[in-house]
Design an enzyme around this catalytic site. Sequence first.
Site, PDB file in Angstrom:
ATOM      1  N   HIS A 187      31.202  58.566  57.079  1.00 50.85           N
ATOM      2  CA  HIS A 187      31.943  58.150  55.963  1.00 50.85           C
ATOM      3  C   HIS A 187      31.800  58.091  54.631  1.00 50.85           C
ATOM      4  O   HIS A 187      33.146  58.402  54.417  1.00 50.85           O
ATOM      5  CB  HIS A 187      32.288  56.956  56.584  1.00 50.85           C
ATOM      6  CG  HIS A 187      33.098  56.424  58.124  1.00 50.85           C
ATOM      7  ND1 HIS A 187      34.084  57.391  58.241  1.00 50.85           N
ATOM      8  CD2 HIS A 187      31.914  55.554  59.082  1.00 50.85           C
ATOM      9  CE1 HIS A 187      34.481  56.941  59.859  1.00 50.85           C
ATOM     10  NE2 HIS A 187      33.072  56.806  59.984  1.00 50.85           N
ATOM     11  N   ARG A 292      46.791  60.883  61.871  1.00 47.83           N
ATOM     12  CA  ARG A 292      45.889  59.867  62.675  1.00 47.83           C
ATOM     13  C   ARG A 292      47.173  58.897  62.515  1.00 47.83           C
ATOM     14  O   ARG A 292      46.096  57.504  62.181  1.00 47.83           O
ATOM     15  CB  ARG A 292      44.369  60.141  61.977  1.00 47.83           C
ATOM     16  CG  ARG A 292      44.229  61.628  62.290  1.00 47.83           C
ATOM     17  CD  ARG A 292      42.467  60.965  61.270  1.00 47.83           C
ATOM     18  NE  ARG A 292      42.103  62.145  61.726  1.00 47.83           N
ATOM     19  CZ  ARG A 292      42.039  63.882  60.473  1.00 47.83           C
ATOM     20  NH1 ARG A 292      42.122  62.840  59.591  1.00 47.83           N
ATOM     21  NH2 ARG A 292      40.994  64.648  61.289  1.00 47.83           N
ATOM     22  N   GLU A 426      40.615  68.646  73.257  1.00 52.17           N
ATOM     23  CA  GLU A 426      39.785  68.466  72.825  1.00 52.17           C
ATOM     24  C   GLU A 426      38.094  68.300  74.036  1.00 52.17           C
ATOM     25  O   GLU A 426      37.209  67.688  73.423  1.00 52.17           O
ATOM     26  CB  GLU A 426      39.467  67.559  72.937  1.00 52.17           C
ATOM     27  CG  GLU A 426      40.711  67.261  71.614  1.00 52.17           C
ATOM     28  CD  GLU A 426      40.950  65.848  71.266  1.00 52.17           C
ATOM     29  OE1 GLU A 426      40.321  65.216  70.753  1.00 52.17           O
ATOM     30  OE2 GLU A 426      41.892  65.120  71.956  1.00 52.17           O
ATOM     31  N   ASN A 449      36.473  68.941  66.554  1.00 56.26           N
ATOM     32  CA  ASN A 449      35.361  67.808  66.202  1.00 56.26           C
ATOM     33  C   ASN A 449      34.938  67.030  67.954  1.00 56.26           C
ATOM     34  O   ASN A 449      33.768  67.473  67.885  1.00 56.26           O
ATOM     35  CB  ASN A 449      36.085  67.050  65.530  1.00 56.26           C
ATOM     36  CG  ASN A 449      36.366  67.239  63.820  1.00 56.26           C
ATOM     37  OD1 ASN A 449      36.012  68.288  63.408  1.00 56.26           O
ATOM     38  ND2 ASN A 449      36.907  65.905  63.543  1.00 56.26           N
ATOM     39  N   ASP A 450      35.765  66.919  68.346  1.00 58.71           N
ATOM     40  CA  ASP A 450      35.448  66.301  70.052  1.00 58.71           C
ATOM     41  C   ASP A 450      35.145  67.544  70.485  1.00 58.71           C
ATOM     42  O   ASP A 450      34.078  67.590  71.465  1.00 58.71           O
ATOM     43  CB  ASP A 450      36.411  65.513  70.760  1.00 58.71           C
ATOM     44  CG  ASP A 450      37.012  64.047  70.253  1.00 58.71           C
ATOM     45  OD1 ASP A 450      35.297  63.672  69.751  1.00 58.71           O
ATOM     46  OD2 ASP A 450      37.266  63.840  69.912  1.00 58.71           O
ATOM     47  N   ARG A 460      28.352  63.708  67.175  1.00 59.90           N
ATOM     48  CA  ARG A 460      28.082  64.630  65.784  1.00 59.90           C
ATOM     49  C   ARG A 460      27.444  63.728  64.906  1.00 59.90           C
ATOM     50  O   ARG A 460      27.416  64.436  62.997  1.00 59.90           O
ATOM     51  CB  ARG A 460      29.784  65.463  65.761  1.00 59.90           C
ATOM     52  CG  ARG A 460      30.549  64.150  65.423  1.00 59.90           C
ATOM     53  CD  ARG A 460      31.918  65.362  65.654  1.00 59.90           C
ATOM     54  NE  ARG A 460      33.103  64.124  64.394  1.00 59.90           N
ATOM     55  CZ  ARG A 460      34.143  63.593  65.575  1.00 59.90           C
ATOM     56  NH1 ARG A 460      34.070  63.733  67.175  1.00 59.90           N
ATOM     57  NH2 ARG A 460      34.952  62.854  65.203  1.00 59.90           N
ATOM     58  N   CYS A 497      42.887  72.218  64.234  1.00 57.38           N
ATOM     59  CA  CYS A 497      42.876  70.753  62.659  1.00 57.38           C
ATOM     60  C   CYS A 497      41.847  69.952  63.336  1.00 57.38           C
ATOM     61  O   CYS A 497      41.926  69.014  62.442  1.00 57.38           O
ATOM     62  CB  CYS A 497      44.161  70.007  63.327  1.00 57.38           C
ATOM     63  SG  CYS A 497      43.979  69.180  65.591  1.00 57.38           S
TER      64      CYS A 497
END
Length: 542
Positions: A187, A292, A426, A449-450, A460, A497
Amino acid sequence: MEIYKGIATFSGIAIGKILYYSRGEYQIRQCLVSNIKKEIEDFRKAKEQAVAKLKELYEANKSLNEQEARTFLNQAKLLESGSFQNAIESSIANEKVNAAYAVMTNRDELVETFRNLEEPVIRKRISDIQEISNRLIQILGGAAIRINLGEEPVILVAEALSPTEIMEMDKEKLLAVVMHHGSAVSHASIMTKTMEIPTLVDIAPDDEWDGMTAIVDGYTGTMYLNPDAEIKKEYEIRLEADRREREELLKLKTQKDETKDGTKIGLYANIGNMSDLSSVLFYGASGIGLLRSEFQYLGRENYPRENELFHAYKKLAETMGERTAVIRTADLGADKQASYLDIPAETNPIMGNRGIRLCLDRKKMFKAQLRAIYRASAYGNLAMMYPMIDSEEEMDQIEEIIQEVKAGLDEKEIPYRNIRTGIMIETPAAVMISQELARRVNFLSIGTNDLTQYTLAMDRQNPLLKDKYNDHHPAVLRMIKMVVEAAHQENRQAGICGEIAADTELTETFLQMGVDFLSVVPACILPVRKAIRETDLSSQRG
């Protein structure tokens, strides 16, 4: 001169003085108190002061990154909760200790109890408790929070930084950030990327660096401490070139997203909240490839009402006009939770009841969001996609619910458009049936990402795996190609994406695969546009 090699999480070059930042470990002494009532009153005043400051910080930062700024609201609610207050006051009353010591011992006991647990939700809660406890200790101890970066811009060096600490600092005074702990998807790194600040992680700092001159190379992940004259001159030239390159990139704001041979590519933006819309328009994105929507459900006490969602999506549609805006239906669960959702504890939440699985379990919540999206579709060019789809049976359920939603809107004569729909790819399972899934919708969007963490069986965000986690893994790239080919066989579009979409080292590879669109954070739109415009696919076609 000393050279340190780390990992770059956002590019750029910085030259300046180092400010070594330390949270500070407060050695709070245990003091027996005779006036328990006064000690509890002091704690309550400190709590009120901390809550007011947290809400002030939320208001100051929500336009920068609403998702991360909500951390301040969550911490304020945690401070105001009866369980937290009762635990501290009970320690003061029963042990007859000073308030600062009571806060510290409760903090340390909690951290020690849960320190070995890896669940993201628990880790986040522990982190919040540590931060609010430290804030209270600073107030009770009369210590100032060290967030003053001084008069001149600096390179901030620290063992670790939280998004909260970054947002408390004067952004104009940050040349670069260097941390020991963190990753490209932490983050804190996401916050510095949002702020467009060159950032390195995996460099162990030394407090003796404070005040020294350094160079941060956010392209190679290198930091030069006390650089010699030759290196400094070289980087001064590169810094000027970097500035000019950024100015040149800004000239691309109005340019088309097409290759040298005229192949048109969709270049869209990923956003988490409405405050990002101005950046989308500023950088000239073709539209929004990923909103999102789950962040409308977080940092609050109850479900958002249908009308609240409708007004947000209506604003989105009207602001974007004819540009496409893709709303991903709520991807809740795993590390995206709120207390009112009352999601049962799971041994491995990242593999648990999340995304479309949770929505299909909570049809009332899902229908409210679908109605809001369809109602708002009358005001612009909205599209919709579903996260974590694994089977056609899930699509059967979704289509049945959509028919119910449309019938209800028709009955009330509420206008809507038959909007385009898509599926997030995903999981390896979705890749393997991507041709069948492509028949059910208008487009496929690959959430790398997933997909990467499920393919590699690696979390990750696990710091122990940062050197092993590889989103360039041949298996991941082959899966992307498989999805694109499957979509094209059904005359559907396929794009990416996930974070990897912004990796300009792979732009040409993606276009050679036939990827139709890329969706990236707003700050990465222009570099990706440049990479697209420098690619020539004519030899491949020939």
